[in-house]
Design an enzyme around this catalytic site. Structure first.
Site, PDB file in Angstrom:
ATOM      1  N   GLU A 275       0.829  -1.204   0.000  1.00  0.00           N
ATOM      2  CA  GLU A 275       0.000   0.000   0.000  1.00  0.00           C
ATOM      3  C   GLU A 275       0.868   1.261   0.000  1.00  0.00           C
ATOM      4  O   GLU A 275       1.792   1.384   0.793  1.00  0.00           O
ATOM      5  CB  GLU A 275      -0.903  -0.002   1.235  1.00  0.00           C
ATOM      6  CG  GLU A 275      -1.866   1.171   1.296  1.00  0.00           C
ATOM      7  CD  GLU A 275      -2.753   1.116   2.543  1.00  0.00           C
ATOM      8  OE1 GLU A 275      -3.725   1.882   2.608  1.00  0.00           O
ATOM      9  OE2 GLU A 275      -2.471   0.298   3.440  1.00  0.00           O
ATOM     10  N   LYS A 336      -9.810   2.286  -3.613  1.00  0.00           N
ATOM     11  CA  LYS A 336     -10.327   1.693  -2.383  1.00  0.00           C
ATOM     12  C   LYS A 336     -11.733   2.192  -2.068  1.00  0.00           C
ATOM     13  O   LYS A 336     -12.007   3.391  -2.128  1.00  0.00           O
ATOM     14  CB  LYS A 336      -9.381   2.018  -1.221  1.00  0.00           C
ATOM     15  CG  LYS A 336      -9.737   1.313   0.087  1.00  0.00           C
ATOM     16  CD  LYS A 336      -8.718   1.631   1.171  1.00  0.00           C
ATOM     17  CE  LYS A 336      -9.041   0.893   2.462  1.00  0.00           C
ATOM     18  NZ  LYS A 336      -8.091   1.223   3.549  1.00  0.00           N
ATOM     19  N   CYS A 388      -5.849  -2.954   2.357  1.00  0.00           N
ATOM     20  CA  CYS A 388      -5.827  -2.890   3.818  1.00  0.00           C
ATOM     21  C   CYS A 388      -7.129  -3.406   4.443  1.00  0.00           C
ATOM     22  O   CYS A 388      -7.461  -4.569   4.370  1.00  0.00           O
ATOM     23  CB  CYS A 388      -5.507  -1.464   4.262  1.00  0.00           C
ATOM     24  SG  CYS A 388      -5.162  -1.287   6.038  1.00  0.00           S
TER      25      CYS A 388
END
Length: 511
Positions: A275, A336, A388
């Site tokens: 990330e 995301k 994540c």
């Protein structure tokens, strides 16, 4: 067994009851990674029932709150690390914010226990039957309300436990239902033996044992089909200190570190950086992307986390996204969707920005990505990425996995230091692999970087807090598990049916 006369010392002594509930909540943390004492799940449920069965709804609210505080105070204490060490807050304020977080999460249990008492009224039989249903519905609500906190589910412990074989069929919520139901059976056995109904106790014990013994057998079923040809894979763990992650003076150094780790692996089929491994927006990283593309082999794809900045037609404004993109023999950019409150966006930011340092963390102004994004493409394979926190949402992952043969998750768990949070995160990713029957490739900044196979087992990993490269082989999968097709709806529907038909009627039927 028709009323709440089933009392134990745990339910009659106020202070002993309170201590038991907190301990019972904390025991659930011990079922999860890194402790992995999965057998404590039913024990925790049994202790809660021994303390709670006779209580009125008002007292059940407090009881649920105490159990929730025990769970989240022990299992989610890692938030203190990010608030204190990286949130620019003093220790007293960090402790206060952590307490508020834990106490707030405990309210989910409090409200669930209160509803349990209201729906079951004074019947102990109803309370035992409805307890697993209420528990699972409470977990489900917690997974989406106020963006959700889908963490610390009892079912996650069984990625290595006997009930793990049920995960591809009914998902983590279904496994949690079985764990809680088993705890309720333990309470029922205690009562039946006390009443000298040993025959009924034997039947209940046999049925429950059969359920637990069938899990390992079910785990041998191949729900998906793996390709015969492997894909070579390498993942770079840069171990960049969180303190310099967004410091402009160290941006170039970070890129150099990842290029150095990749030096011997440019010909690998699939390469993964974690990330925000490239810590500048995509529109400013053209030369870096061009360099990577020039170094990659003809059949190689590099997938990296990178912020994205540009005009969004959906938002009708310029915005940032926390994103991941494919370079080389692949294509696609994913934004995301499940953002972390305060870490990636600040609720009520017009009031909170500037109030304390924690509300001004670097890169805390991301926008949510659009729904139904397609998988990334890598060497002809569909690769569904999750950034994540997203991997913690079971139905979200199952739904998005349908069009991809490989799953991939990138993370920067450096926010949580050497706490248990990153290890819980790894276990959650393993459960997603087990539920979907697909390899899960995990790339992190400082651990745990891993290859997880289609049964949720760790095939390869490298130690936390080291700068290293993981390499191995992975296999794309075709087909779907039953859970991928149905999601959590079967177990949620069962829970609702139990509530409708078992609950105490609030308005009695007319004569």
């Amino acid at each position: 067994m028709g009323n709440t006369a089933l009392q134990s010392p745990l339910s009659t002594n106020r202070w002993l009851r309170a201590a038991t509930l907190v301990v019972a909540g904390a025991l659930q943390t011990l079922t999860l990674s890194p402790f992995e004492l999965w057998w404590l799940g039913p024990v925790s449920v049994l202790l809660i029932l021994l303390a709670c069965i006779p209580l009125a709804p008002g007292k059940l609210f407090r009881a649920g709150w105490l159990a929730g505080i025990g769970l989240f105070g022990s299992g989610a204490s890692w938030v203190y690390v990010s608030i204190s060490e990286y949130g620019n807050t003093s220790v007293p304020l960090a402790i206060l914010l952590t307490v508020i977080f834990v106490v707030g999460l405990g309210l989910f249990h409090a409200l669930a226990f209160w509803a349990w008492g209201k729906l079951a009224s004074t019947s102990a039989v109803r309370r035992l039957i409805l307890f697993p249903a209420i528990w699972v519905l409470g977990d489900w609500v917690r997974s989406w309300l106020l963006t959700g906190f889908p963490w610390l589910y009892l079912g996650n412990a069984h990625v290595d436990g006997p009930l793990g074989g049920f995960a591809p069929v009914i998902g983590v919520h279904g496994v949690t239902f079985l764990v809680v139901a088993s705890g309720a059976v333990l309470y029922g056995l205690w009562w039946l033996v006390k009443e000298q109904r040993r025959g009924a106790a034997g039947v209940a014990a046999l049925l429950t044992a059969t359920l637990w013994l069938s899990g390992p057998a079910l785990n041998k079923v191949a729900w998906t089909t793996l390709d015969s040809e492997p894909t070579t894979f390498a993942s770079m763990q840069g171990n960049i200190p969180q303190q310099i992650k967004w410091d402009p003076d160290f941006l170039r150094d970070q890129i150099v570190i990842y290029l150095g780790l990749t030096e011997e692996f440019w010909e690998t089929d699939l390469i993964l950086w974690p990330e925000t491994a490239i810590p500048i927006p995509q529109d400013q990283a053209g030369k870096i992307i061009e360099y990577i593309a020039g170094e990659l082999g003809d059949h190689s794809t590099l997938i990296t986390g990178i912020p994205w900045y540009g005009f969004s037609d959906r938002i009708e404004d310029f915005t940032f996204h926390n994103s991941i993109m494919a370079i080389g023999n692949g294509s696609g950019t994913y934004h995301k969707q499940k953002l972390v409150p305060f870490g990636e966006y600040v609720p009520l930011q017009q009031y909170l920005r500037g109030l304390i340092g924690f509300f001004d963390l670097p890169m805390s102004s991301f926008s949510r990505g659009p729904e139904n994004q397609p998988p990334l493409q890598a060497n002809g394979n569909g690769v569904m990425p999750f950034i994540c926190y997203e991997v913690a949402y079971p139905d979200f992952v199952a739904r998005n996995a349908r069009n991809a043969g490989l799953l991939l998750t990138i993370s920067n768990d450096g926010w949580f230091g050497d706490s248990i949070g990153p290890l819980q995160h790894l276990q959650i990713a393993r459960m997603r692999a087990l539920e979907t029957g697909r390899y899960m490739l995990r790339g992190t900044n400082n651990g745990v970087t891993a290859i997880i196979d289609q049964k949720g087992r760790i095939a390869e990993t490298i130690p936390q807090f080291t700068r290293a490269t993981l390499q191995g082989e992975v296999f794309s999968a075709s087909g779907s598990t039953p859970y991928m097709q149905s999601g959590s709806w079967p177990v949620l529907t069962l829970a609702m049916i139990l509530i409708v038909f078992v609950r105490e009627r609030v308005i009695p039927p007319r004569a």
